[in-house]
Motif scaffolding. Sequence first.
Motif, PDB file in Angstrom:
ATOM      1  N   LYS A 196      -8.978 -12.040  -4.279  1.00 51.63           N
ATOM      2  CA  LYS A 196      -9.468 -11.009  -5.258  1.00 51.63           C
ATOM      3  C   LYS A 196      -9.066  -9.634  -4.778  1.00 51.63           C
ATOM      4  CE  LYS A 196     -12.173 -13.836  -7.934  1.00 51.63           C
ATOM      5  NZ  LYS A 196     -12.068 -13.701  -9.385  1.00 51.63           N
ATOM      6  N   VAL A 197      -8.098  -9.582  -4.072  1.00 44.53           N
ATOM      7  CA  VAL A 197      -7.495  -8.209  -3.497  1.00 44.53           C
ATOM      8  C   VAL A 197      -7.022  -7.259  -4.442  1.00 44.53           C
ATOM      9  CG1 VAL A 197      -6.079  -7.068  -1.751  1.00 44.53           C
ATOM     10  CG2 VAL A 197      -7.234  -9.113  -0.897  1.00 44.53           C
ATOM     11  N   ARG A 198      -7.463  -6.310  -4.579  1.00 42.59           N
ATOM     12  CA  ARG A 198      -6.886  -5.284  -5.623  1.00 42.59           C
ATOM     13  C   ARG A 198      -6.446  -4.145  -4.991  1.00 42.59           C
ATOM     14  NH1 ARG A 198     -12.393  -4.908  -7.926  1.00 42.59           N
ATOM     15  NH2 ARG A 198     -12.223  -2.931  -7.442  1.00 42.59           N
ATOM     16  N   GLY A 199      -5.437  -3.322  -5.857  1.00 39.48           N
ATOM     17  CA  GLY A 199      -4.747  -2.171  -5.110  1.00 39.48           C
ATOM     18  C   GLY A 199      -5.476  -1.393  -4.596  1.00 39.48           C
ATOM     19  N   ASP A 200      -6.871  -1.116  -5.159  1.00 35.39           N
ATOM     20  CA  ASP A 200      -7.482   0.171  -5.018  1.00 35.39           C
ATOM     21  C   ASP A 200      -8.406  -0.484  -3.549  1.00 35.39           C
ATOM     22  OD1 ASP A 200      -9.387  -2.006  -6.054  1.00 35.39           O
ATOM     23  OD2 ASP A 200     -10.397  -0.275  -7.250  1.00 35.39           O
ATOM     24  N   TYR A 201      -8.165  -1.597  -2.899  1.00 34.70           N
ATOM     25  CA  TYR A 201      -8.959  -1.819  -1.733  1.00 34.70           C
ATOM     26  C   TYR A 201      -7.661  -1.514  -0.501  1.00 34.70           C
ATOM     27  CZ  TYR A 201     -12.198  -4.826  -4.203  1.00 34.70           C
ATOM     28  OH  TYR A 201     -13.227  -5.228  -4.922  1.00 34.70           O
ATOM     29  N   ILE A 202      -6.493  -1.103  -0.875  1.00 36.23           N
ATOM     30  CA  ILE A 202      -5.694  -0.644   0.197  1.00 36.23           C
ATOM     31  C   ILE A 202      -5.722   0.877   0.246  1.00 36.23           C
ATOM     32  CG2 ILE A 202      -3.173  -0.813   0.739  1.00 36.23           C
ATOM     33  CD1 ILE A 202      -3.187  -3.511  -1.059  1.00 36.23           C
ATOM     34  N   ARG A 203      -5.691   1.213   1.702  1.00 35.04           N
ATOM     35  CA  ARG A 203      -5.808   2.719   1.934  1.00 35.04           C
ATOM     36  C   ARG A 203      -4.443   3.075   2.723  1.00 35.04           C
ATOM     37  NH1 ARG A 203      -8.876   2.179  -1.594  1.00 35.04           N
ATOM     38  NH2 ARG A 203     -11.370   2.580  -1.452  1.00 35.04           N
ATOM     39  N   VAL A 204      -4.003   4.262   2.514  1.00 29.22           N
ATOM     40  CA  VAL A 204      -3.026   4.899   3.429  1.00 29.22           C
ATOM     41  C   VAL A 204      -3.945   5.271   4.853  1.00 29.22           C
ATOM     42  CG1 VAL A 204      -1.291   6.599   3.870  1.00 29.22           C
ATOM     43  CG2 VAL A 204      -1.670   5.435   1.723  1.00 29.22           C
TER      44      VAL A 204
END
Length: 200
Positions: A96-104
């Motif tokens: 269920k990982v989405r792009g908005d869970y990834i942070r710089v």
Amino acid sequence: MSIKYEIQSIKNSKGTGKEQEFVRIFENPPQTDRQLESHIQDNCSITKGDVQSTLMTLRDSMINELSHGNRFHIPEIGYFSLAVNLDMPDDKPMEKVRGDYIRVRNIKFRPDAELLNEVKRNVRFERAKFSSKSSQYTEEELLAKIKEYLTANNCITRRDLQQNFGLRQSAALKCLKHFTEIGILKKEGARNSPVYFLNK
């Protein structure tokens, strides 16, 4: 000019019970924008205004490339790339990982080999004659020193502890708070610059 360093240690490193030593260097403040512009202007034909425009264009190019997931290379200097973290609720399954869970998290830098080698050839180290580490005292030793100081002086401050007893600011504040809480010292004066007396 030599880079000053000191040797510090971590007790019980990684839970092994052993002491691990490491080197801490004392870094000088970075050069200012104006110093950089003057240095470049003095060593080539471009003006300070040219330097400013070039640096701003370089910054814009870096933002554009990194924002698109590309590495950014400055010739003869090195590569810049993104470091990211996964910031996802613990109960979410991995599928269920989405792009908005990834942070710089940061921007990584890897120098070109020649740049790194040039720095290695030019750098010199010299052991510092001072230390950033607090002197180590038992509570009894520190209290005795404070009482001795107060026999010759009306009061004591955080700065006095730092300058006379070799304590860092955090250690000095902790010491004064402790001796005040147990009733040995009393605190007076302004909140941002208090003084301490023996509590008679």
